[in-house]
Design a protein around this motif. Structure first.
Motif, PDB file in Angstrom:
ATOM      1  N   MET A 279      -9.023  14.427   3.880  1.00  0.00           N
ATOM      2  CA  MET A 279      -8.754  13.961   5.240  1.00  0.00           C
ATOM      3  C   MET A 279      -7.848  12.726   5.291  1.00  0.00           C
ATOM      4  N   ILE A 280      -7.692  12.053   4.154  1.00  0.00           N
ATOM      5  CA  ILE A 280      -6.835  10.863   4.127  1.00  0.00           C
ATOM      6  C   ILE A 280      -5.651  11.070   3.181  1.00  0.00           C
ATOM      7  N   LEU A 281      -5.940  11.268   1.883  1.00  0.00           N
ATOM      8  CA  LEU A 281      -4.856  11.377   0.908  1.00  0.00           C
ATOM      9  C   LEU A 281      -3.979  12.605   1.150  1.00  0.00           C
ATOM     10  N   PHE A 282      -4.606  13.756   1.390  1.00  0.00           N
ATOM     11  CA  PHE A 282      -3.807  14.978   1.547  1.00  0.00           C
ATOM     12  C   PHE A 282      -2.881  14.915   2.760  1.00  0.00           C
ATOM     13  N   PRO A 283      -3.386  14.626   3.971  1.00  0.00           N
ATOM     14  CA  PRO A 283      -2.463  14.612   5.118  1.00  0.00           C
ATOM     15  C   PRO A 283      -1.516  13.419   5.153  1.00  0.00           C
ATOM     16  N   PHE A 284      -1.997  12.228   4.754  1.00  0.00           N
ATOM     17  CA  PHE A 284      -1.178  11.028   4.917  1.00  0.00           C
ATOM     18  C   PHE A 284      -0.378  10.658   3.672  1.00  0.00           C
ATOM     19  N   ALA A 289       4.792  13.383   2.105  1.00  0.00           N
ATOM     20  CA  ALA A 289       5.834  13.588   1.101  1.00  0.00           C
ATOM     21  C   ALA A 289       6.536  14.933   1.273  1.00  0.00           C
ATOM     22  N   THR A 290       5.832  15.938   1.815  1.00  0.00           N
ATOM     23  CA  THR A 290       6.444  17.260   1.953  1.00  0.00           C
ATOM     24  C   THR A 290       7.113  17.464   3.310  1.00  0.00           C
ATOM     25  N   LEU A 291       6.613  16.797   4.345  1.00  0.00           N
ATOM     26  CA  LEU A 291       7.178  16.978   5.683  1.00  0.00           C
ATOM     27  C   LEU A 291       8.294  15.991   5.996  1.00  0.00           C
ATOM     28  N   TYR A 292       8.103  14.736   5.632  1.00  0.00           N
ATOM     29  CA  TYR A 292       9.039  13.677   6.033  1.00  0.00           C
ATOM     30  C   TYR A 292      10.071  13.349   4.956  1.00  0.00           C
ATOM     31  N   GLN A 293       9.621  13.143   3.741  1.00  0.00           N
ATOM     32  CA  GLN A 293      10.539  12.658   2.704  1.00  0.00           C
ATOM     33  C   GLN A 293      11.693  13.607   2.382  1.00  0.00           C
ATOM     34  N   TYR A 296      14.673  12.901   4.393  1.00  0.00           N
ATOM     35  CA  TYR A 296      15.371  11.678   4.020  1.00  0.00           C
ATOM     36  C   TYR A 296      16.465  11.967   2.988  1.00  0.00           C
ATOM     37  N   TYR A 297      16.190  12.932   2.108  1.00  0.00           N
ATOM     38  CA  TYR A 297      17.140  13.268   1.057  1.00  0.00           C
ATOM     39  C   TYR A 297      18.168  14.309   1.495  1.00  0.00           C
ATOM     40  N   SER A 298      17.826  15.125   2.509  1.00  0.00           N
ATOM     41  CA  SER A 298      18.736  16.180   2.951  1.00  0.00           C
ATOM     42  C   SER A 298      18.550  16.424   4.433  1.00  0.00           C
ATOM     43  N   THR A 299      19.650  16.585   5.153  1.00  0.00           N
ATOM     44  CA  THR A 299      19.590  16.834   6.596  1.00  0.00           C
ATOM     45  C   THR A 299      19.503  18.331   6.897  1.00  0.00           C
ATOM     46  N   THR A 300      19.632  19.172   5.860  1.00  0.00           N
ATOM     47  CA  THR A 300      19.557  20.630   6.046  1.00  0.00           C
ATOM     48  C   THR A 300      18.452  21.189   5.141  1.00  0.00           C
ATOM     49  N   PRO A 301      17.198  21.146   5.588  1.00  0.00           N
ATOM     50  CA  PRO A 301      16.097  21.641   4.755  1.00  0.00           C
ATOM     51  C   PRO A 301      16.216  23.143   4.503  1.00  0.00           C
ATOM     52  N   VAL A 302      15.817  23.574   3.309  1.00  0.00           N
ATOM     53  CA  VAL A 302      15.878  24.985   2.942  1.00  0.00           C
ATOM     54  C   VAL A 302      14.695  25.726   3.562  1.00  0.00           C
ATOM     55  N   ILE A 303      14.752  27.055   3.499  1.00  0.00           N
ATOM     56  CA  ILE A 303      13.696  27.870   4.094  1.00  0.00           C
ATOM     57  C   ILE A 303      12.346  27.582   3.433  1.00  0.00           C
ATOM     58  N   ASN A 309       5.360  24.123   3.652  1.00  0.00           N
ATOM     59  CA  ASN A 309       4.624  23.259   4.572  1.00  0.00           C
ATOM     60  C   ASN A 309       3.700  24.074   5.472  1.00  0.00           C
ATOM     61  N   GLY A 310       4.095  25.322   5.780  1.00  0.00           N
ATOM     62  CA  GLY A 310       3.197  26.190   6.533  1.00  0.00           C
ATOM     63  C   GLY A 310       1.923  26.466   5.759  1.00  0.00           C
ATOM     64  N   MET A 311       2.052  26.740   4.447  1.00  0.00           N
ATOM     65  CA  MET A 311       0.866  26.992   3.626  1.00  0.00           C
ATOM     66  C   MET A 311       0.039  25.728   3.434  1.00  0.00           C
ATOM     67  N   LEU A 312       0.712  24.576   3.294  1.00  0.00           N
ATOM     68  CA  LEU A 312      -0.022  23.316   3.154  1.00  0.00           C
ATOM     69  C   LEU A 312      -0.793  22.984   4.436  1.00  0.00           C
ATOM     70  N   LEU A 313      -0.185  23.272   5.579  1.00  0.00           N
ATOM     71  CA  LEU A 313      -0.882  23.040   6.842  1.00  0.00           C
ATOM     72  C   LEU A 313      -2.043  24.021   7.010  1.00  0.00           C
ATOM     73  N   THR A 314      -1.901  25.241   6.453  1.00  0.00           N
ATOM     74  CA  THR A 314      -3.018  26.190   6.453  1.00  0.00           C
ATOM     75  C   THR A 314      -4.180  25.626   5.642  1.00  0.00           C
ATOM     76  N   LEU A 315      -3.857  25.055   4.481  1.00  0.00           N
ATOM     77  CA  LEU A 315      -4.900  24.419   3.671  1.00  0.00           C
ATOM     78  C   LEU A 315      -5.564  23.276   4.425  1.00  0.00           C
ATOM     79  N   GLN A 316      -4.746  22.498   5.152  1.00  0.00           N
ATOM     80  CA  GLN A 316      -5.324  21.391   5.903  1.00  0.00           C
ATOM     81  C   GLN A 316      -6.229  21.906   7.018  1.00  0.00           C
ATOM     82  N   GLY A 317      -5.885  23.057   7.595  1.00  0.00           N
ATOM     83  CA  GLY A 317      -6.768  23.676   8.570  1.00  0.00           C
ATOM     84  C   GLY A 317      -8.109  24.044   7.961  1.00  0.00           C
ATOM     85  N   LEU A 318      -8.087  24.573   6.726  1.00  0.00           N
ATOM     86  CA  LEU A 318      -9.331  24.875   6.018  1.00  0.00           C
ATOM     87  C   LEU A 318     -10.101  23.594   5.713  1.00  0.00           C
TER      88      LEU A 318
END
Length: 337
Positions: A279-284, A289-293, A296-303, A309-318
């Protein structure tokens, strides 16, 4: 068709930054990259883990259970009866009185014998305390080992302390031997859990589906991060997840042994570890690191940015779902004794 689908799946724009191709990921002096075909090895590794599980449950877990006072209860099997067995599997495990009378007439036996048969047959479906202890012991052993080994692998790495270091030099980050074995063991373990879903202890439908989604999401995430060389972040995700889980399995083991105070203490430690890591380390820390950073390195994120991030957010839902269940248990523990 398969060749076309394969070319679409490995399209560079899905996996890597602009102006990078798969040809750039050929091993050269000083650089070693993860190869997608290496993931095939996780299947035989899963069977190796199943063999280790078999011997550890039989020759370590059972003696330990006996030492803790857990007895192996032998249940009486009902007499073989194809008619009743078929009805039990296909119609109902708890037939009504009228259904029992009909089955008794069909089998040419008494109502009492049919009731007794169904009672014994239902008891066979309930896992024994020893069986539950064995399964908890195996999970405890793996999670504890992976947590210790993961810390040994990560404690001297700069990205363990500074999350920005996970992106420095990406995508041309060399693969370390420790990262290879960490990944192979973790993916192999989750494959082994999927292989044994049919024989492991049955859970409620909601819990069963949550475990299936979790295992598949975990394998998908780890395999995808391996192919895209997101290995540094991947090892952090695995470490964050494993460090809480062995406390829960330890609490289960002592619960089965009826060591109530020890179980309660371990469950409280697990709850604290769960809320800190999930609830703290994983989301924050991880999701930041996966959503924001990457932006910062690229303005055109790949697919892959959206897929992972969709799968990571699924894990956070669990995590939120399981966190809610843990909170309910803690609430009962504190207020209802």
């Amino acid at each position: 068709i398969l060749k076309t689908l394969n070319s679409w799946f490995w399209w560079e724009n899905i996996w890597m930054p602009i102006n990078c191709t798969w040809a750039d990921f050929v091993d050269r002096e000083g650089l070693v990259f993860p190869k997608p075909h290496q993931l095939y090895a996780t299947i035989p590794y899963a069977f190796v883990l199943l063999i280790i599980r078999f011997f550890s449950e039989r020759y370590v877990a059972i003696p330990l259970a006996k030492a803790l006072g857990i007895k192996n209860v032998r249940r009486v099997k009902p007499q073989p009866n194809p008619v009743l067995e078929s009805y039990f599997r296909e119609c109902s495990r708890q037939p009504s009185q009228s259904e029992i009378k009909g089955l008794a007439k069909k089998c040419n036996c008494t109502v009492h014998l049919v009731e007794k048969w169904f009672r014994r047959r239902r008891n066979l479906e309930i896992p024994t305390v020893l069986r539950k202890f064995q399964e908890a012991f195996w999970r405890f052993s793996f999670y504890l080992t992976s947590s210790i080994v993961g810390f040994i692998f990560l404690y001297d790495k700069p990205w363990f302390y500074d999350i920005w270091q996970t992106w420095v030099g990406y995508p041309f980050q060399t693969l370390l031997p420790s990262q290879y074995w960490y990944y192979m063991a973790e993916i192999g373990f989750y494959w082994s859990l999927i292989f044994t879903l049919g024989i492991d202890i049955r859970r409620k439908a909601s819990d069963f589906m949550a475990h299936v989604v979790h295992h598949l999401a975990a394998i998908g995430l780890m395999s995808g991060s391996w192919c895209g060389n997101y290995v540094r972040l991947g090892t952090l995700v695995m470490f964050v997840h494993d460090t809480a889980d062995f406390w829960l399995e330890a609490a289960k083991m002592f619960n089965y042994a009826r060591w109530e105070k020890t179980c309660n203490i371990l469950f409280i430690i697990f709850s604290v570890a769960f809320f800190i890591t999930r609830m703290i380390l994983f989301p924050f820390w991880i999701l930041r690191a996966t959503l924001y950073q990457p932006t910062y390195y690229s303005t055109t994120p790949v697919i892959a940015y959206f897929l992972f991030n969709g799968m990571l957010l699924t894990l956070q839902g669990l995590h939120l779902y399981w966190g809610y269940l843990i909170f309910k248990i803690l609430k009962r523990f504190v207020f209802l004794k």
